[in-house]
Design a protein around this motif. Structure first.
Motif, PDB file in Angstrom:
ATOM      1  N   GLY A 158       0.813  -1.205   0.000  1.00  0.00           N
ATOM      2  CA  GLY A 158       0.000   0.000   0.000  1.00  0.00           C
ATOM      3  C   GLY A 158       0.849   1.259   0.000  1.00  0.00           C
ATOM      4  N   PRO A 159       0.190   2.418   0.111  1.00  0.00           N
ATOM      5  CA  PRO A 159       0.912   3.683   0.120  1.00  0.00           C
ATOM      6  C   PRO A 159       1.770   3.801   1.372  1.00  0.00           C
ATOM      7  N   GLY A 160       2.725   4.713   1.343  1.00  0.00           N
ATOM      8  CA  GLY A 160       3.615   4.913   2.466  1.00  0.00           C
ATOM      9  C   GLY A 160       2.926   5.507   3.666  1.00  0.00           C
ATOM     10  N   VAL A 176      -3.227  10.688   4.821  1.00  0.00           N
ATOM     11  CA  VAL A 176      -3.559  11.996   5.382  1.00  0.00           C
ATOM     12  C   VAL A 176      -5.074  12.106   5.473  1.00  0.00           C
ATOM     13  N   ILE A 177      -5.543  13.034   6.283  1.00  0.00           N
ATOM     14  CA  ILE A 177      -6.975  13.257   6.425  1.00  0.00           C
ATOM     15  C   ILE A 177      -7.377  14.458   5.579  1.00  0.00           C
ATOM     16  N   ALA A 178      -8.364  14.252   4.726  1.00  0.00           N
ATOM     17  CA  ALA A 178      -8.946  15.336   3.939  1.00  0.00           C
ATOM     18  C   ALA A 178     -10.290  15.687   4.557  1.00  0.00           C
ATOM     19  N   SER A 194      -1.957  18.197   7.605  1.00  0.00           N
ATOM     20  CA  SER A 194      -0.547  17.878   7.375  1.00  0.00           C
ATOM     21  C   SER A 194      -0.061  16.642   8.132  1.00  0.00           C
ATOM     22  N   THR A 195      -0.804  16.201   9.143  1.00  0.00           N
ATOM     23  CA  THR A 195      -0.385  15.022   9.896  1.00  0.00           C
ATOM     24  C   THR A 195      -0.438  13.795   9.000  1.00  0.00           C
ATOM     25  N   ARG A 196       0.626  12.981   9.049  1.00  0.00           N
ATOM     26  CA  ARG A 196       0.675  11.765   8.246  1.00  0.00           C
ATOM     27  C   ARG A 196       0.524  10.559   9.169  1.00  0.00           C
ATOM     28  N   PRO A 219      -4.740   8.049   0.661  1.00  0.00           N
ATOM     29  CA  PRO A 219      -3.314   7.766   0.483  1.00  0.00           C
ATOM     30  C   PRO A 219      -2.625   9.051   0.040  1.00  0.00           C
ATOM     31  N   ALA A 220      -1.436   9.275   0.527  1.00  0.00           N
ATOM     32  CA  ALA A 220      -0.713  10.501   0.182  1.00  0.00           C
ATOM     33  C   ALA A 220       0.608  10.162  -0.478  1.00  0.00           C
ATOM     34  N   LYS A 221       1.047  11.060  -1.316  1.00  0.00           N
ATOM     35  CA  LYS A 221       2.343  10.920  -1.960  1.00  0.00           C
ATOM     36  C   LYS A 221       3.384  11.603  -1.084  1.00  0.00           C
ATOM     37  N   ALA A 222       4.586  11.101  -1.127  1.00  0.00           N
ATOM     38  CA  ALA A 222       5.677  11.710  -0.372  1.00  0.00           C
ATOM     39  C   ALA A 222       6.006  13.066  -0.975  1.00  0.00           C
ATOM     40  N   PRO A 223       6.333  14.056  -0.135  1.00  0.00           N
ATOM     41  CA  PRO A 223       6.791  15.334  -0.681  1.00  0.00           C
ATOM     42  C   PRO A 223       8.042  15.124  -1.535  1.00  0.00           C
ATOM     43  N   ALA A 224       8.297  16.027  -2.448  1.00  0.00           N
ATOM     44  CA  ALA A 224       9.406  15.870  -3.394  1.00  0.00           C
ATOM     45  C   ALA A 224      10.732  15.624  -2.693  1.00  0.00           C
ATOM     46  N   ALA A 225      10.982  16.264  -1.571  1.00  0.00           N
ATOM     47  CA  ALA A 225      12.250  16.092  -0.863  1.00  0.00           C
ATOM     48  C   ALA A 225      12.414  14.683  -0.315  1.00  0.00           C
ATOM     49  N   GLU A 226      11.308  13.959  -0.096  1.00  0.00           N
ATOM     50  CA  GLU A 226      11.382  12.622   0.458  1.00  0.00           C
ATOM     51  C   GLU A 226      11.384  11.534  -0.599  1.00  0.00           C
TER      52      GLU A 226
END
Length: 81
Positions: free
Chosen positions: A2-4, A7-9, A27-29, A61-68
Motif C-alpha cells: 500500500g501507500p507509504g 492523510v486526512i482530507a 498535514s499530519t501523516r 493515500p498521500a504521496k511523499a513530498p518531493a524532498a522525500e
C-alpha cells in the motif's frame, strides 16, 4: 504493498453527501489506514469551522513530498543544440 502513509482530507458538502468539495488536507501523516481512521473524529472536531452544512473527514493515500522521494537518475546521452 500500500501507500507509504495516509492523510486526512476534510470535505464540505452542500447537500448531504452530494456535491462535496475538498476544503482542507491536514498535514499530519499516518503510517496505516487504521491509525488514520482512528484520528478522523478528533480531526473533524478540530477542523469544523468551514461554512458547509455537512463536513466529512476522509483518509486518503498521500504521496511523499518531493524532498522525500528517491532522486531520479540523470538522463543518458548528450544535449545537442
Amino acid at each position: 504493498m500500500g501507500p507509504g502513509f495516509y492523510v486526512i482530507a476534510i470535505l464540505g458538502c452542500a447537500d448531504g453527501s452530494a456535491g462535496c468539495t475538498p476544503v482542507a488536507t491536514l498535514s499530519t501523516r499516518y503510517e496505516s489506514r487504521q491509525a488514520c481512521l482512528a484520528a478522523t473524529p478528533a480531526a473533524l472536531n478540530e477542523n469544523g469551522d468551514f461554512d458547509y452544512p455537512t463536513l466529512y473527514a476522509q483518509c486518503r493515500p498521500a504521496k511523499a513530498p518531493a524532498a522525500e522521494r528517491a532522486p531520479r537518475p540523470a538522463p543518458q546521452g548528450t544535449l545537442q543544440g
